[in-house]
Design a protein around this motif. Structure first.
Motif, PDB file in Angstrom:
ATOM      1  N   GLN A  32       0.874  -1.171   0.000  1.00 18.81           N
ATOM      2  CA  GLN A  32       0.000   0.000   0.000  1.00 18.81           C
ATOM      3  C   GLN A  32       0.909   1.218   0.000  1.00 18.81           C
ATOM      4  N   GLU A  33       0.490   2.248  -0.732  1.00 15.34           N
ATOM      5  CA  GLU A  33       1.358   3.416  -0.838  1.00 15.34           C
ATOM      6  C   GLU A  33       0.556   4.709  -0.871  1.00 15.34           C
ATOM      7  N   VAL A  34       1.234   5.766  -0.457  1.00 12.51           N
ATOM      8  CA  VAL A  34       0.716   7.126  -0.557  1.00 12.51           C
ATOM      9  C   VAL A  34       1.756   7.904  -1.333  1.00 12.51           C
ATOM     10  N   ASP A  35       1.287   8.727  -2.258  1.00 13.10           N
ATOM     11  CA  ASP A  35       2.181   9.406  -3.188  1.00 13.10           C
ATOM     12  C   ASP A  35       3.201  10.313  -2.517  1.00 13.10           C
ATOM     13  N   PHE A  36       2.764  11.129  -1.544  1.00 15.24           N
ATOM     14  CA  PHE A  36       3.666  12.114  -0.957  1.00 15.24           C
ATOM     15  C   PHE A  36       3.444  12.252   0.543  1.00 15.24           C
ATOM     16  N   LEU A  37       4.542  12.453   1.243  1.00 15.56           N
ATOM     17  CA  LEU A  37       4.523  12.778   2.661  1.00 15.56           C
ATOM     18  C   LEU A  37       5.462  13.950   2.851  1.00 15.56           C
ATOM     19  N   ILE A  38       4.944  15.017   3.422  1.00 15.53           N
ATOM     20  CA  ILE A  38       5.788  16.163   3.774  1.00 15.53           C
ATOM     21  C   ILE A  38       6.119  16.023   5.249  1.00 15.53           C
ATOM     22  N   ALA A  39       7.410  16.135   5.556  1.00 16.21           N
ATOM     23  CA  ALA A  39       7.866  16.047   6.941  1.00 16.21           C
ATOM     24  C   ALA A  39       8.623  17.316   7.300  1.00 16.21           C
ATOM     25  N   GLU A  40       8.607  17.636   8.582  1.00 17.15           N
ATOM     26  CA  GLU A  40       9.388  18.759   9.081  1.00 17.15           C
ATOM     27  C   GLU A  40      10.278  18.236  10.194  1.00 17.15           C
ATOM     28  N   GLY A  41      11.572  18.337   9.997  1.00 11.70           N
ATOM     29  CA  GLY A  41      12.506  17.817  10.992  1.00 11.70           C
ATOM     30  C   GLY A  41      12.304  16.335  11.259  1.00 11.70           C
ATOM     31  N   ASN A  42      12.073  15.561  10.234  1.00 11.06           N
ATOM     32  CA  ASN A  42      11.847  14.112  10.306  1.00 11.06           C
ATOM     33  C   ASN A  42      10.558  13.725  11.016  1.00 11.06           C
ATOM     34  N   LYS A  43       9.658  14.674  11.226  1.00  4.02           N
ATOM     35  CA  LYS A  43       8.355  14.374  11.815  1.00  4.02           C
ATOM     36  C   LYS A  43       7.295  14.513  10.727  1.00  4.02           C
ATOM     37  N   PRO A  44       6.505  13.461  10.469  1.00  3.36           N
ATOM     38  CA  PRO A  44       5.464  13.535   9.436  1.00  3.36           C
ATOM     39  C   PRO A  44       4.514  14.701   9.696  1.00  3.36           C
ATOM     40  N   LEU A  45       4.196  15.437   8.619  1.00  5.53           N
ATOM     41  CA  LEU A  45       3.376  16.636   8.755  1.00  5.53           C
ATOM     42  C   LEU A  45       2.083  16.564   7.947  1.00  5.53           C
ATOM     43  N   LEU A  46       2.163  16.058   6.705  1.00 10.80           N
ATOM     44  CA  LEU A  46       1.008  16.039   5.805  1.00 10.80           C
ATOM     45  C   LEU A  46       1.205  14.965   4.748  1.00 10.80           C
ATOM     46  N   MET A  47       0.117  14.227   4.433  1.00 14.59           N
ATOM     47  CA  MET A  47       0.146  13.259   3.338  1.00 14.59           C
ATOM     48  C   MET A  47      -0.696  13.790   2.192  1.00 14.59           C
ATOM     49  N   VAL A  48      -0.221  13.536   0.974  1.00 15.85           N
ATOM     50  CA  VAL A  48      -0.936  13.979  -0.226  1.00 15.85           C
ATOM     51  C   VAL A  48      -1.005  12.820  -1.210  1.00 15.85           C
ATOM     52  N   GLU A  49      -2.209  12.504  -1.643  1.00 14.75           N
ATOM     53  CA  GLU A  49      -2.447  11.463  -2.652  1.00 14.75           C
ATOM     54  C   GLU A  49      -3.004  12.160  -3.888  1.00 14.75           C
ATOM     55  N   ALA A  50      -2.511  11.803  -5.054  1.00 13.66           N
ATOM     56  CA  ALA A  50      -2.990  12.399  -6.303  1.00 13.66           C
ATOM     57  C   ALA A  50      -3.750  11.350  -7.110  1.00 13.66           C
ATOM     58  N   LYS A  51      -4.945  11.706  -7.547  1.00  8.94           N
ATOM     59  CA  LYS A  51      -5.800  10.816  -8.347  1.00  8.94           C
ATOM     60  C   LYS A  51      -6.346  11.584  -9.542  1.00  8.94           C
ATOM     61  N   LEU A  52      -6.737  10.855 -10.560  1.00 16.15           N
ATOM     62  CA  LEU A  52      -7.323  11.491 -11.736  1.00 16.15           C
ATOM     63  C   LEU A  52      -8.751  11.940 -11.450  1.00 16.15           C
ATOM     64  N   SER A  53      -9.589  11.025 -10.971  1.00 16.21           N
ATOM     65  CA  SER A  53     -10.991  11.406 -10.754  1.00 16.21           C
ATOM     66  C   SER A  53     -11.639  10.737  -9.550  1.00 16.21           C
ATOM     67  N   ASP A  54     -10.921   9.930  -8.807  1.00 20.15           N
ATOM     68  CA  ASP A  54     -11.491   9.200  -7.681  1.00 20.15           C
ATOM     69  C   ASP A  54     -11.680  10.135  -6.485  1.00 20.15           C
ATOM     70  N   THR A  55     -12.911  10.463  -6.169  1.00 19.90           N
ATOM     71  CA  THR A  55     -13.186  11.391  -5.075  1.00 19.90           C
ATOM     72  C   THR A  55     -13.322  10.695  -3.722  1.00 19.90           C
ATOM     73  N   GLN A  56     -13.222   9.383  -3.694  1.00 15.41           N
ATOM     74  CA  GLN A  56     -13.210   8.646  -2.432  1.00 15.41           C
ATOM     75  C   GLN A  56     -11.753   8.388  -2.044  1.00 15.41           C
ATOM     76  N   PRO A  57     -11.363   8.751  -0.831  1.00 12.55           N
ATOM     77  CA  PRO A  57      -9.972   8.543  -0.412  1.00 12.55           C
ATOM     78  C   PRO A  57      -9.555   7.086  -0.529  1.00 12.55           C
ATOM     79  N   SER A  58      -8.320   6.888  -0.930  1.00 15.31           N
ATOM     80  CA  SER A  58      -7.807   5.532  -1.089  1.00 15.31           C
ATOM     81  C   SER A  58      -7.697   4.837   0.265  1.00 15.31           C
ATOM     82  N   ALA A  59      -7.761   3.521   0.236  1.00 19.51           N
ATOM     83  CA  ALA A  59      -7.644   2.724   1.466  1.00 19.51           C
ATOM     84  C   ALA A  59      -6.284   2.937   2.119  1.00 19.51           C
TER      85      ALA A  59
END
Length: 105
Positions: A32-59
């Motif tokens: 299972q994967e998530v496209d992007f994770l932004i971290a600050e000082g090695n602490k996870p801050l925000l996850m971002v998933e990119a999709k074409l048209s799927d408006t339901q969040p991925s599992a």
């Protein structure tokens, strides 16, 4: 496009001295994967998933958000506005990619 814009934002925040931000990709043993994770000082801050048209969040996005307890966004190219989707005690923002990326520095 999303990767480039997120990298640009992270670089901008670092150059302006707002912190030590990094951009990552997440994948677990179950593939299972998530496209992007932004971290600050090695602490996870925000996850971002990119999709074409799927408006339901991925599992995977739901699972990683529950584990990391951080905000999550699913960007959709063919979306029709912002939506907030509940994920247990958390929420996931589903947003049109062009509108959400326009909020970055």
């Amino acid at each position: 496009m999303v990767a480039l814009e997120l990298f640009r934002a992270v670089s901008c925040w670092n150059d302006l001295g707002h912190g030590d931000f990094t951009l990552h990709f997440i994948k677990n043993k179950e593939r299972q994967e998530v496209d992007f994770l932004i971290a600050e000082g090695n602490k996870p801050l925000l996850m971002v998933e990119a999709k074409l048209s799927d408006t339901q969040p991925s599992a995977a996005l739901k699972k990683f958000q529950a584990a990391l307890e951080i905000p999550a966004v699913q960007l959709v190219e063919n979306g029709d506005g912002f939506k907030i989707i509940p994920n247990d005690i958390h929420r996931i923002l589903v947003a049109p990619v062009f509108q959400w990326l326009a909020t970055l520095p």
